[in-house]
Design a protein around this motif. Sequence first.
Motif, mmCIF file in Angstrom:
data_model
loop_
_atom_site.group_PDB
_atom_site.id
_atom_site.type_symbol
_atom_site.label_atom_id
_atom_site.label_comp_id
_atom_site.label_asym_id
_atom_site.label_seq_id
_atom_site.Cartn_x
_atom_site.Cartn_y
_atom_site.Cartn_z
ATOM 1 N N ILE A 1 -50.847 2.205 -52.442
ATOM 2 C CA ILE A 1 -51.431 3.079 -51.429
ATOM 3 C C ILE A 1 -52.815 2.544 -51.104
ATOM 4 C CG2 ILE A 1 -50.134 5.149 -52.103
ATOM 5 C CD1 ILE A 1 -52.650 6.085 -53.644
ATOM 6 N N SER A 2 -53.403 3.059 -50.032
ATOM 7 C CA SER A 2 -54.743 2.603 -49.662
ATOM 8 C C SER A 2 -55.772 3.107 -50.683
ATOM 9 C CB SER A 2 -55.109 3.123 -48.270
ATOM 10 O OG SER A 2 -55.313 4.530 -48.307
ATOM 11 N N HIS A 3 -56.867 2.400 -50.765
ATOM 12 C CA HIS A 3 -57.949 2.809 -51.653
ATOM 13 C C HIS A 3 -58.466 4.181 -51.232
ATOM 14 C CE1 HIS A 3 -62.061 2.978 -53.302
ATOM 15 N NE2 HIS A 3 -61.510 2.369 -54.322
ATOM 16 N N ARG A 4 -58.483 4.415 -49.942
ATOM 17 C CA ARG A 4 -58.949 5.700 -49.417
ATOM 18 C C ARG A 4 -58.049 6.848 -49.893
ATOM 19 N NH1 ARG A 4 -60.407 6.542 -43.079
ATOM 20 N NH2 ARG A 4 -61.364 8.588 -43.318
ATOM 21 N N GLN A 5 -56.716 6.634 -49.845
ATOM 22 C CA GLN A 5 -55.779 7.658 -50.323
ATOM 23 C C GLN A 5 -55.963 7.876 -51.824
ATOM 24 O OE1 GLN A 5 -53.532 9.817 -48.741
ATOM 25 N NE2 GLN A 5 -53.585 10.680 -50.798
ATOM 26 N N ALA A 6 -56.148 6.804 -52.556
ATOM 27 C CA ALA A 6 -56.351 6.910 -54.005
ATOM 28 C C ALA A 6 -57.609 7.730 -54.301
ATOM 29 C CB ALA A 6 -56.442 5.531 -54.636
ATOM 30 N N GLN A 7 -58.669 7.501 -53.544
ATOM 31 C CA GLN A 7 -59.907 8.263 -53.755
ATOM 32 C C GLN A 7 -59.692 9.733 -53.413
ATOM 33 O OE1 GLN A 7 -62.734 6.939 -55.279
ATOM 34 N NE2 GLN A 7 -63.046 9.136 -55.474
ATOM 35 N N ARG A 8 -58.865 10.019 -52.385
ATOM 36 C CA ARG A 8 -58.543 11.414 -52.065
ATOM 37 C C ARG A 8 -57.788 12.066 -53.221
ATOM 38 N NH1 ARG A 8 -57.608 9.535 -46.561
ATOM 39 N NH2 ARG A 8 -55.388 9.360 -46.993
ATOM 40 N N ASP A 9 -56.905 11.312 -53.877
ATOM 41 C CA ASP A 9 -56.188 11.844 -55.045
ATOM 42 C C ASP A 9 -57.167 12.209 -56.165
ATOM 43 O OD1 ASP A 9 -53.851 11.363 -53.660
ATOM 44 O OD2 ASP A 9 -53.168 9.735 -54.964
ATOM 45 N N VAL A 10 -58.108 11.338 -56.437
ATOM 46 C CA VAL A 10 -59.108 11.590 -57.485
ATOM 47 C C VAL A 10 -59.960 12.794 -57.103
ATOM 48 C CG1 VAL A 10 -61.133 10.650 -58.688
ATOM 49 C CG2 VAL A 10 -59.146 9.178 -58.249
ATOM 50 N N ASP A 11 -60.371 12.866 -55.840
ATOM 51 C CA ASP A 11 -61.161 14.006 -55.368
ATOM 52 C C ASP A 11 -60.377 15.309 -55.496
ATOM 53 O OD1 ASP A 11 -63.285 12.347 -54.797
ATOM 54 O OD2 ASP A 11 -62.822 12.206 -52.652
ATOM 55 N N PHE A 12 -59.086 15.279 -55.167
ATOM 56 C CA PHE A 12 -58.244 16.464 -55.293
ATOM 57 C C PHE A 12 -58.178 16.924 -56.745
ATOM 58 C CE2 PHE A 12 -54.284 18.601 -56.131
ATOM 59 C CZ PHE A 12 -54.265 19.581 -55.158
ATOM 60 N N LEU A 13 -58.009 15.973 -57.641
ATOM 61 C CA LEU A 13 -57.942 16.291 -59.062
ATOM 62 C C LEU A 13 -59.223 17.001 -59.513
ATOM 63 C CD1 LEU A 13 -56.289 16.002 -61.687
ATOM 64 C CD2 LEU A 13 -57.251 13.723 -61.950
ATOM 65 N N MET A 14 -60.362 16.542 -59.029
ATOM 66 C CA MET A 14 -61.634 17.153 -59.417
ATOM 67 C C MET A 14 -61.863 18.487 -58.707
ATOM 68 S SD MET A 14 -64.409 14.061 -59.867
ATOM 69 C CE MET A 14 -64.278 13.433 -58.213
ATOM 70 N N ARG A 15 -61.736 18.502 -57.389
ATOM 71 C CA ARG A 15 -62.135 19.671 -56.607
ATOM 72 C C ARG A 15 -61.111 20.804 -56.628
ATOM 73 N NH1 ARG A 15 -66.211 16.909 -54.787
ATOM 74 N NH2 ARG A 15 -66.255 15.314 -53.249
ATOM 75 N N LYS A 16 -59.842 20.495 -56.466
ATOM 76 C CA LYS A 16 -58.820 21.542 -56.360
ATOM 77 C C LYS A 16 -58.231 21.941 -57.710
ATOM 78 C CE LYS A 16 -58.701 21.923 -51.867
ATOM 79 N NZ LYS A 16 -59.024 23.132 -51.156
ATOM 80 N N LEU A 17 -58.074 20.967 -58.606
ATOM 81 C CA LEU A 17 -57.487 21.274 -59.906
ATOM 82 C C LEU A 17 -58.539 21.498 -60.986
ATOM 83 C CD1 LEU A 17 -54.389 18.883 -59.927
ATOM 84 C CD2 LEU A 17 -54.505 21.284 -59.297
ATOM 85 N N GLY A 18 -59.816 21.261 -60.637
ATOM 86 C CA GLY A 18 -60.904 21.558 -61.568
ATOM 87 C C GLY A 18 -61.039 20.596 -62.735
ATOM 88 N N ALA A 19 -60.532 19.386 -62.583
ATOM 89 C CA ALA A 19 -60.613 18.404 -63.662
ATOM 90 C C ALA A 19 -62.066 17.991 -63.882
ATOM 91 C CB ALA A 19 -59.767 17.178 -63.340
#
Length: 188
Positions: free
Chosen positions: A36-54
């Motif tokens: 996947i694109s680096h941008r999509q990967a960064q969105r995954d990491v951001d989602f993990l932090m912001r939405k799932l509270g990691a």
Amino acid sequence: MANTTKNANLRIQWFHKKVMDMSYPNAMRLSERFHISHRQAQRDVDFLMRKLGAPLEYCPEHKGYRYSEAFSLPIVITSDNDENYASPLPGQDELSLFGAETGVIQMQLAYTATIELQDKLTALELSNYIVSRKGENRYACEFHHVDHFLAALLTADADVKLLEPDWLRERLIEAARRVLENHATGEE
């Protein structure tokens, strides 16, 4: 949309497992692993932090992420024949994984550990966790609840040695230290 959500779930699970294994994953490794694109990967990491509270924090010396405190992915129960994932756990319906139309909570991957046992009875006692043998007196274990697994090790009737992972061994030692300190009588 369901396939996109399923792929996002796999990426989040993979990233979480790598963090738990102290492999210090980053967005670049995530993008390379899943093409996947680096941008999509960064969105995954951001989602993990912001939405799932990691509690992810970037570790510059390892060029990747680690958890600053204990964290488990939320769990949802699904069946193989569901077209969509099941409803999220009560109180979690505001979460929507990557814009999915139905709320989706990440499935939790099992944690893994290697233990050494000298006693076959203890192996039987821990059989709920043991998934395979890894040589003489060594066993691969899987579990979903860290505290339950550690409690089983602490209450085993024979000697159990936790060989890996290091983070879990450190947590076991800390738990044992707390028990000893809480029960010290002051007499020597």
